[in-house]
Scaffold this motif. Structure first.
Motif, short mmCIF file in Angstrom:
data_model
loop_
_atom_site.label_atom_id
_atom_site.label_comp_id
_atom_site.label_asym_id
_atom_site.label_seq_id
_atom_site.Cartn_x
_atom_site.Cartn_y
_atom_site.Cartn_z
N MET A 1 0.83 -1.20 0.00
CA MET A 1 0.00 0.00 0.00
C MET A 1 0.87 1.26 0.00
SD MET A 1 -3.11 -0.90 -0.30
CE MET A 1 -3.91 0.66 0.09
N LEU A 2 2.01 1.18 0.72
CA LEU A 2 2.92 2.33 0.72
C LEU A 2 3.50 2.56 -0.68
CD1 LEU A 2 4.82 1.78 4.09
CD2 LEU A 2 3.22 3.62 3.55
N GLU A 3 3.83 1.45 -1.36
CA GLU A 3 4.34 1.57 -2.73
C GLU A 3 3.29 2.21 -3.64
OE1 GLU A 3 7.58 -2.00 -3.53
OE2 GLU A 3 5.50 -2.31 -4.10
N MET A 4 2.05 1.78 -3.52
CA MET A 4 0.97 2.33 -4.34
C MET A 4 0.80 3.83 -4.06
SD MET A 4 -0.38 -0.09 -6.21
CE MET A 4 -0.25 -1.87 -6.32
N LYS A 5 0.85 4.19 -2.78
CA LYS A 5 0.69 5.59 -2.40
C LYS A 5 1.82 6.44 -2.98
CE LYS A 5 0.30 8.56 1.72
NZ LYS A 5 1.48 9.41 1.45
N LEU A 6 3.06 5.93 -2.89
CA LEU A 6 4.21 6.67 -3.43
C LEU A 6 4.09 6.83 -4.94
CD1 LEU A 6 7.02 7.92 -3.25
CD2 LEU A 6 7.98 5.61 -3.27
N ARG A 8 1.40 6.91 -6.72
CA ARG A 8 0.32 7.86 -7.04
C ARG A 8 0.79 9.30 -6.87
NH1 ARG A 8 -4.36 7.74 -9.45
NH2 ARG A 8 -5.46 8.81 -7.79
N GLU A 9 1.74 9.51 -5.93
CA GLU A 9 2.20 10.88 -5.65
C GLU A 9 3.24 11.37 -6.65
OE1 GLU A 9 3.56 10.53 -1.66
OE2 GLU A 9 1.56 10.70 -0.77
N LEU A 10 3.88 10.44 -7.36
CA LEU A 10 4.89 10.84 -8.34
C LEU A 10 4.19 11.47 -9.55
CD1 LEU A 10 7.26 7.72 -8.31
CD2 LEU A 10 7.71 9.97 -7.30
N ASN A 11 4.56 12.69 -9.87
CA ASN A 11 3.89 13.40 -10.96
C ASN A 11 4.90 14.29 -11.69
OD1 ASN A 11 2.02 14.49 -12.69
ND2 ASN A 11 1.16 15.91 -11.20
N HIS A 12 5.23 13.91 -12.93
CA HIS A 12 6.18 14.70 -13.72
C HIS A 12 5.85 14.49 -15.18
CE1 HIS A 12 10.11 15.85 -15.53
NE2 HIS A 12 10.16 16.69 -14.51
N GLU A 13 6.10 15.51 -16.01
CA GLU A 13 5.72 15.42 -17.42
C GLU A 13 6.54 14.37 -18.18
OE1 GLU A 13 6.34 19.29 -18.98
OE2 GLU A 13 8.49 19.34 -18.57
N ASN A 14 7.65 13.90 -17.60
CA ASN A 14 8.46 12.88 -18.27
C ASN A 14 8.36 11.52 -17.58
OD1 ASN A 14 10.52 15.58 -18.78
ND2 ASN A 14 9.74 14.41 -20.51
N ALA A 21 -3.77 -0.46 -9.69
CA ALA A 21 -3.45 -1.84 -10.06
C ALA A 21 -4.66 -2.73 -9.83
CB ALA A 21 -2.26 -2.34 -9.26
N CYS A 22 -4.72 -3.80 -10.61
CA CYS A 22 -5.73 -4.83 -10.41
C CYS A 22 -5.04 -6.03 -9.76
CB CYS A 22 -6.35 -5.22 -11.75
SG CYS A 22 -7.53 -6.58 -11.62
N ILE A 23 -5.56 -6.49 -8.63
CA ILE A 23 -4.88 -7.58 -7.90
C ILE A 23 -5.73 -8.84 -7.85
CG2 ILE A 23 -3.54 -6.00 -6.47
CD1 ILE A 23 -5.61 -6.41 -4.24
N GLU A 24 -6.73 -8.94 -8.73
CA GLU A 24 -7.60 -10.11 -8.75
C GLU A 24 -7.11 -11.08 -9.82
OE1 GLU A 24 -11.60 -8.94 -9.29
OE2 GLU A 24 -11.67 -7.67 -7.50
N PRO A 25 -6.64 -12.27 -9.44
CA PRO A 25 -6.19 -13.26 -10.43
C PRO A 25 -7.34 -13.61 -11.38
CG PRO A 25 -5.56 -13.90 -8.21
CD PRO A 25 -6.51 -12.76 -8.06
N PRO A 26 -7.09 -13.91 -12.67
CA PRO A 26 -5.74 -13.95 -13.26
C PRO A 26 -5.31 -12.63 -13.87
CG PRO A 26 -7.32 -14.79 -14.84
CD PRO A 26 -8.12 -14.38 -13.63
N ASN A 27 -6.08 -11.56 -13.62
CA ASN A 27 -5.82 -10.27 -14.28
C ASN A 27 -5.01 -9.33 -13.39
OD1 ASN A 27 -7.42 -10.99 -16.59
ND2 ASN A 27 -9.24 -10.62 -15.36
N ILE A 28 -3.89 -9.81 -12.88
CA ILE A 28 -3.03 -8.97 -12.05
C ILE A 28 -2.23 -8.06 -12.97
CG2 ILE A 28 -1.13 -8.94 -10.40
CD1 ILE A 28 -2.09 -11.66 -9.42
N CYS A 29 -2.42 -6.75 -12.83
CA CYS A 29 -1.74 -5.80 -13.73
C CYS A 29 -1.74 -4.41 -13.12
CB CYS A 29 -2.45 -5.76 -15.09
SG CYS A 29 -4.17 -5.22 -14.99
N THR A 30 -0.87 -3.55 -13.67
CA THR A 30 -0.88 -2.14 -13.28
C THR A 30 -1.61 -1.34 -14.35
OG1 THR A 30 1.25 -1.83 -14.37
CG2 THR A 30 1.31 -2.31 -12.02
N ILE A 31 -2.15 -0.20 -13.95
CA ILE A 31 -2.92 0.65 -14.86
C ILE A 31 -2.21 2.00 -14.94
CG2 ILE A 31 -5.15 1.70 -15.34
CD1 ILE A 31 -6.30 -0.54 -13.42
N THR A 32 -1.74 2.34 -16.14
CA THR A 32 -0.95 3.56 -16.31
C THR A 32 -1.45 4.37 -17.48
OG1 THR A 32 0.64 2.44 -17.75
CG2 THR A 32 1.12 2.41 -15.40
#
Length: 427
Positions: A1-6, A8-14, A21-32
């Motif tokens: 949860m700390l990783e997710m929070k960090l 989410r806080e990172l914000n830069h144009e580059n 993220a989705c943590i429900e098998p089998p669709n474990i993935c990040t959303i960007t």
């Protein structure tokens, strides 16, 4: 949860924006954030994409800015910098991705293939446990390999003669002279960037510059200009649009040349008028001609000639003879109907009517061909004299297309038969 929070806080144009993220098998993935142009790897591999100095310097500037922000953030490192993790958005801005979430992606980090480690610094190759979080010096090394790719537009280390496993092994062993990419000053004419690369892939992590120093060197290398994203975007889009216009013009020219070749081949097989109707998908109706002149010719004693020759010699002989004929008949208003074995058939007055000139055109052509035959030499029978027998007749006939596969323009009627008999019974 700390990783997710960090994240989410990172914000830069580059940096690619992290949404969750989705943590429900089998669709474990990040959303960007979605980047429409794909990865830097795809851009470099596209031969149609011309990368001038402005593109190159803008890409490098974006990567430096993204790494500088990450190194100053709470995350401290990228840990997996490579060209496939440098994404290009719709405005041609580089955005870094695949950083952070070390615990969330821990199993993936441990299963990296050899080709994914070609950007990894030698000290991290020797200590796999350190690869999970990476180091700032390791990011600098990875950055230098990405620069090499940008300038050479080739895979890391720019060699096709070695497997990724062999490259990684040589880098990991650290035997002098240290194995590094080979890039000439012709490929990287900017001296400041060329020297910066060599510093960034130094074997000793402590001797590599940090991104604050890299940013200063890059500013000097870029003539002190500050790279503004919007200005670059407009300029790059204009350059890309101009390149696309040039590309479309070249492709259109190539298409026209190929179409011209195809049309020339088609017009050799069918009359131009008939061919155009077939190209348009129209039905070609048989047509009656009140008066045309038909020419038939064959070679006297062709059977005996074949008996003294091999099949290849016969084919070469006929090809030489009819190439001579084909080069002669364009001087007359006639249409070559076909050749069957040693028989040569020509008509005048069709498919384009020419009044009553058809008889004279065929007669003059026949006399010309007789003259050419007198000096014709058979390659495999030097000194042998070739005799031509010709039959001509004028009258009505019907002409049309027969068949769909390999269509032929055929003539029908008593005029054709009579011309054939005149030939077979003539001198």
């Amino acid at each position: 949860m700390l990783e997710m929070k960090l994240m989410r806080e990172l914000n830069h144009e580059n940096l690619v924006r992290f949404y969750g993220a989705c943590i429900e098998p089998p669709n474990i993935c990040t959303i960007t954030q979605y980047c429409a142009k794909g990865a830097l790897t795809d851009v470099l591999a596209d031969d149609d994409m011309r990368l001038d100095d402005m593109f190159i310097m803008s890409f490098i500037s974006d990567i430096i800015a993204g790494c500088l922000y990450l190194h100053r953030s709470e995350l401290k490192t990228h840990g997996n910098l490579k060209s496939s993790n440098c994404l290009v958005d719709s405005r041609w801005v580089i955005k870094l991705t695949d950083f952070g979430l070390q615990q969330f992606l821990k199993s993936d980090n441990n299963e990296r293939q050899s080709k994914d480690l070609m950007w990894t610094a030698p000290e991290l190759l020797r200590h796999p446990e350190a690869r999970v979080y990476g180091t700032q010096a390791g990011d600098v090394y990875s950055f230098s390999i990405v620069i090499q790719q940008i300038f050479t537009r080739s895979p890391p280390y720019d060699t096709n003669r070695m497997l990724p496993e062999d490259i990684i092994d040589r880098v990991q062993r650290g035997v002098k002279p240290y194995f590094r990419p080979s890039i000439s000053k012709e490929r990287c004419p900017n001296t400041h960037i060329w020297r910066l690369m060599a510093l960034c892939w130094d074997e000793m992590p402590d001797l590599r510059p940090d991104f604050t120093h890299i940013a200063k060197v890059f500013k000097v290398a870029n003539g002190g200009r500050t790279m503004r994203i919007m200005d670059n975007m407009v300029s790059m889009l204009e350059t890309h649009a101009n390149h696309l216009e040039e590309l479309v013009a070249n492709r259109t020219k190539q298409l026209y040349e190929e179409k011209k070749k195809t049309d020339e081949l088609l017009y050799r097989m069918l009359p131009a008028v008939v061919a155009e109707r077939l190209k348009q998908g129209k039905y070609v109706q048989a047509e009656t001609y009140d008066e045309v002149t038909i020419y038939f010719s064959d070679i006297v004693e062709f059977t005996s000639l074949c008996a003294d020759s091999t099949p290849l010699q016969v084919v070469d002989f006929l090809n030489d003879l009819y190439t001579l004929f084909d080069g002669t008949i364009p001087n007359y208003d006639v249409y070559k109907v076909e050749t069957i074995g040693d028989a040569y058939m020509v008509a005048s007055g069709l498919p384009m009517r020419n009044g009553n000139r058809h008889a004279a055109e065929i007669a003059n052509m026949a006399l010309d061909l007789l003259t050419k035959v007198k000096t014709f030499e058979i390659r495999h029978l030097p000194g042998a004299r070739l005799l031509l027998r010709i039959g001509i007749h004028t009258g009505p006939c019907v002409a049309g297309i027969a068949g769909l596969t390999m269509p032929r323009y055929c003539l029908f009627g008593d005029t054709v038969n009579t011309a054939s008999r005149m030939e077979s019974t003539g001198l």
